[in-house]
Write a protein that holds these residues in place. Structure first.
Motif, mmCIF file in Angstrom:
data_model
loop_
_atom_site.group_PDB
_atom_site.id
_atom_site.type_symbol
_atom_site.label_atom_id
_atom_site.label_comp_id
_atom_site.label_asym_id
_atom_site.label_seq_id
_atom_site.Cartn_x
_atom_site.Cartn_y
_atom_site.Cartn_z
ATOM 1 N N THR A 19 32.036 26.515 16.470
ATOM 2 C CA THR A 19 31.400 26.854 17.718
ATOM 3 C C THR A 19 30.502 27.618 17.658
ATOM 4 O O THR A 19 29.994 27.692 16.396
ATOM 5 N N ARG A 20 30.356 28.414 18.313
ATOM 6 C CA ARG A 20 28.849 28.864 18.124
ATOM 7 C C ARG A 20 28.628 30.256 16.750
ATOM 8 O O ARG A 20 29.688 30.689 16.136
ATOM 9 N N GLY A 21 27.354 29.668 16.286
ATOM 10 C CA GLY A 21 27.406 30.751 15.048
ATOM 11 C C GLY A 21 27.817 29.644 13.646
ATOM 12 O O GLY A 21 27.204 29.730 12.341
ATOM 13 N N HIS A 22 28.517 28.903 14.022
ATOM 14 C CA HIS A 22 29.022 27.643 12.778
ATOM 15 C C HIS A 22 27.580 26.848 12.025
ATOM 16 O O HIS A 22 26.465 26.510 12.856
ATOM 17 N N ILE A 24 23.959 26.109 15.050
ATOM 18 C CA ILE A 24 22.426 26.088 14.106
ATOM 19 C C ILE A 24 22.716 24.801 13.104
ATOM 20 O O ILE A 24 23.185 24.332 12.123
ATOM 21 N N LEU A 79 18.624 32.430 7.439
ATOM 22 C CA LEU A 79 20.053 32.241 7.071
ATOM 23 C C LEU A 79 20.739 33.438 6.039
ATOM 24 O O LEU A 79 19.759 32.625 4.311
#
Lengths: 517, 517
Positions: free
Chosen positions: A62-65, A90, A376
């Motif tokens: 999902t978003r942000g993985h 990402i 990151l």
């Protein structure tokens, strides 16, 4: 007087590179998107395959993985440049030339949920995982088998890539918003004058700043991505001929390999645009490449800038200059591309702009959309380059010429400071390269009690020389072409220069040798 | 998992078209920027002149002020496209073909602080001001004298434009931030494959959506702006030859004027790219233009979208089709450009997408960056087109073909609804135009007790016909080429069709005539 506006829903759609791919199946439908070995995909197929991978992914991530890819320039790598941002995740592409220890460090740091592993690199990744600290979480692995049989070891492997393409779930739409790479994709296409339907040969690894954003750029212009697993000059010439390649990118070393191995020394049937970055193209190589039909452009950028953001904008009136003068102008990194808002070269001590005299060295700094959001999980590194004064500090050293063109002189660590004068090691190296006996050269600082540092040259000589030059002769050669203080004080002859895993000269190692002399 | 990031100063510089011009004096320094009559400016000069105007302006205006320009395509108009945004002000270019009454209404509504007035239009503006209501504030006027003597009447005039260029103050930097036009400038350049150093002939008025953003586009690519005050076919051919023009834009009527008046009927020495918008190019005109060496592209957009946002992306495989088939495909408005995020055609009643069958009519809607921020001081009009569902409603009617290409069928007001069937008036018109006896045609709705409405055609016949067709013959001609219900029920012969001030057929007037029949 009109007050500043709130943006409305209709005009504030986020800028995402996924939009380029969503447009492609209509604008370029049956036009070829990817050719690889005997397979040709169309843009409709590439869109569908990417959407299917995104659909499979969206049941896991999902978003942000973070999703990691360790693979060469094959169709799956291209498709994952679309599918991963389609899930809001990402994309983390790893340089396949790294060793297991470094890959292990990268994986532990980025903590990917999934790692896509091409069969050529499965042992690299499996070895990297064995080096994990005991408390580190092992990611799920997805093998990309390509046209090879499934890997013998399936340790930790879940579904294969092609099974993820085949499975058609419902894709939860969750786009990555990436204004910087959106802007830089358009900017890089315009700057290189990429037309509709280019044929792009993927000699540049996609893992280098997403192929300088030309991954998404090809979807934008309906280009054909000519993929390849490994290459040499003969493979490149065959693919150029077979697919009518129009564009390719790479470091000057790639251009050199291609040019030095021209099978016939004949002019290409059609000109091929070659965009070089990473280092300036030496004048003799430039002339040789152009005589074979390569049209060489020169850009400069960093991974942190989503690809190149400076380029040597060519002026028509320069065409009438002598070849050597044209090469000198072409070797400069030039002016900001239209996606970059500001560029400057600043004195790192005082933070003020250096004189535009082509001589005053300073650190190259940028402002504008293509700059990364950040590193990151590394706020320290991030704040050291993205400073409170609003500039991104590149760590590279350059000068600005009176005509406003930037020339990169060195990585900041490569500056040799001798008797209070800054010496650019690349400048000394370019003189050494002009010596007809020398095939390779690198210059580093050698500690010196009197001068602080002196330039120490490491050189490889060409094979089959009728007579080999002495250390003194090489120093004398440099003194005729450089200010006295810039000529090497020491010359070390080597069979070959040590290289890093990315093929650059390992200057850290040379500095150690120089120190020990 | 990585959390969404705040943007840092280094990566959040606002996107402004002024950045293109700030780059030009370095990237394009001595390259020609503007040629006009006997004058040639370089990009360094255009940058300096614009900066000086901005400097003069910034002592009078500030962010949010409106600055109006009433002028033809002369250097000052181009420079003001840079200088006004450099001050953070709002550029308001007025169509010079409007009458004094309309100009008066526009000036009263937008309340400009300054109006730049070319000498050719000073009486128009002065008359417009005499029509102001007594309580309206009269703006300051700045004459642009160009190469003419100063105007005889200097009523309300302050400093001349050239004096503002000459005065060098310190410019308070206060940029207009305009993400939409920034994106659309790049997108329009890429879509039309504009290379570096194009030579752009300004047949398209800059007051039409800032010359479809090619004002800023030329600064981006280092183009030469060939300016002109007025033009006819002979002036156009002379300028094409003299300056090696590569690109020009305009409505199909401009292309028609050029093509019909080719001095020699010979092929152009070098091909000229012609980007048409405003209406599809009729097939015979397209073929004739191409045979003379014009390469015709076709875009679609509105002032509200900062220029064109749809274009007929051409597929190489279409090149082998018959000429008439190519013309039919080329007449479609096509696919979204890469700057536009989404396009759809929706049933205006139910708000759902129409079928992609090339037949189902609906309203064309857009989402994405190039959409305007809004209308100046007109929230009602704004909310009627920028709706809460996140779409911008164009008011235009179109269909989507099975291949995903949009075709505009009509302005919503031009749909004729007859017996419950929607009839596109342009579709009937295109059939009428294919009749060899007809030189001009327009179709509007005529009220009908039985059918609700019927199509009523107004036609002009060509001169020197051996025999003139009757009303019945024209209706019969349409019936052979259209569904029965779409053929006109009435045909009115006219010497010429009434036109609006912008040269479009005045359909309001024709509807009144049709109603009265």
């Amino acid at each position: 007087m009109e007050q500043p506006r709130q943006r409305a829903a209709a005009n504030s759609n986020p800028l995402t590179t996924v939009a380029f791919l969503e447009r492609a199946p209509t604008a370029y439908a049956d036009c070829p998107s990817i050719v690889y070995k005997q397979t040709t995909y169309t843009w409709s197929q590439t869109h569908r395959r990417s959407l299917q991978v995104a659909s499979s992914l969206s049941s896991i991530i999902t978003r942000g993985h973070v999703v990691t890819v360790v693979a060469p320039n094959i169709p799956a790598t291209y498709e994952l440049h679309i599918a991963v941002p389609m899930c809001g995740a990402i994309l983390n592409t790893i340089n396949t030339r790294l060793d297991a220890r470094t890959v292990s460090v990268l994986l532990c740091h980025s903590e990917p949920k999934l790692v896509f592993v091409d069969h050529q690199f499965s042992s690299l990744v499996l070895e990297a995982i064995t080096l994990f600290p005991s408390n580190a979480k092992v990611p799920l692995l997805v093998p990309i088998t390509d046209d090879e049989p499934s890997p013998s070891s399936t340790l930790g492997f879940i579904d294969t890539y092609e099974n993820m393409v085949a499975a058609a779930h419902h894709h939860r739409k969750e786009l990555s918003i990436a204004t910087g790479i959106f802007i830089n994709t358009l900017s890089s296409l315009l700057d290189w004058s990429v037309p509709h339907h280019p044929v792009f040969l993927w000699t540049l690894p996609m893992f280098h700043a997403n192929g300088w954003s030309y991954t998404w750029g090809m979807a934008t212009m309906g280009g054909t991505n000519v993929c390849l697993r490994n290459f040499n000059a003969s493979i490149i010439y065959n693919l150029i001929k077979r697919h009518n390649v129009t564009h390719m990118c790479g470091a000057p070393v790639v251009l050199k390999m291609v040019v030095s191995n021209s099978p016939t020394n004949e002019h290409l049937e059609k000109p091929v645009q070659f965009l070089a970055s990473g280092a300036p193209v030496p004048a003799p190589l430039l002339l040789q490449a152009e005589s074979l039909g390569f049209r060489v452009s020169h850009g400069y950028g960093l991974t942190e800038t989503a690809g190149f953001v400076m380029s040597c904008a060519w002026k028509p009136q320069w065409n009438t200059l002598a070849a050597s003068e044209r090469a000198r102008l072409r070797a400069r990194q030039g002016v900001r591309t239209i996606g970059l808002m500001q560029m400057d070269v600043v004195d790192p001590e005082r933070g003020v702009s250096v004189k535009k005299d082509g001589l005053s060295l300073g650190e190259i700094v940028f402002k504008g959309g293509p700059m990364m959001l950040g590193y990151l999980k590394d706020p320290t590194a991030e704040s050291s380059c993205m400073r409170e004064d609003g500039w991104f500090y590149t760590g590279d050293i350059g000068v600005i010429h009176p005509d406003g063109y930037l020339e990169v002189k060195d990585r900041s660590k490569d500056v040799i400071i001798s008797g209070g004068e800054n010496i650019s090691s690349t400048e000394v190296e370019s003189v050494l390269y002009s010596n007809p006996a020398i095939s390779e050269a690198a210059v580093v600082a050698r500690p010196d009690e009197f001068w602080g540092e002196t330039p120490c040259a490491f050189v490889c000589l060409k094979d089959e020389l009728s007579e080999t030059p002495t250390e003194e002769e090489i120093i004398e050669f440099c003194r005729t072409k450089l200010p006295h203080y810039m000529a090497p004080k020491t010359v070390v002859f080597k069979e070959e220069l040590p290289k890093t895993s990315t093929g650059k000269v390992n200057k850290f190692m040379l500095r150690d040798i120089a120190k020990a002399i």
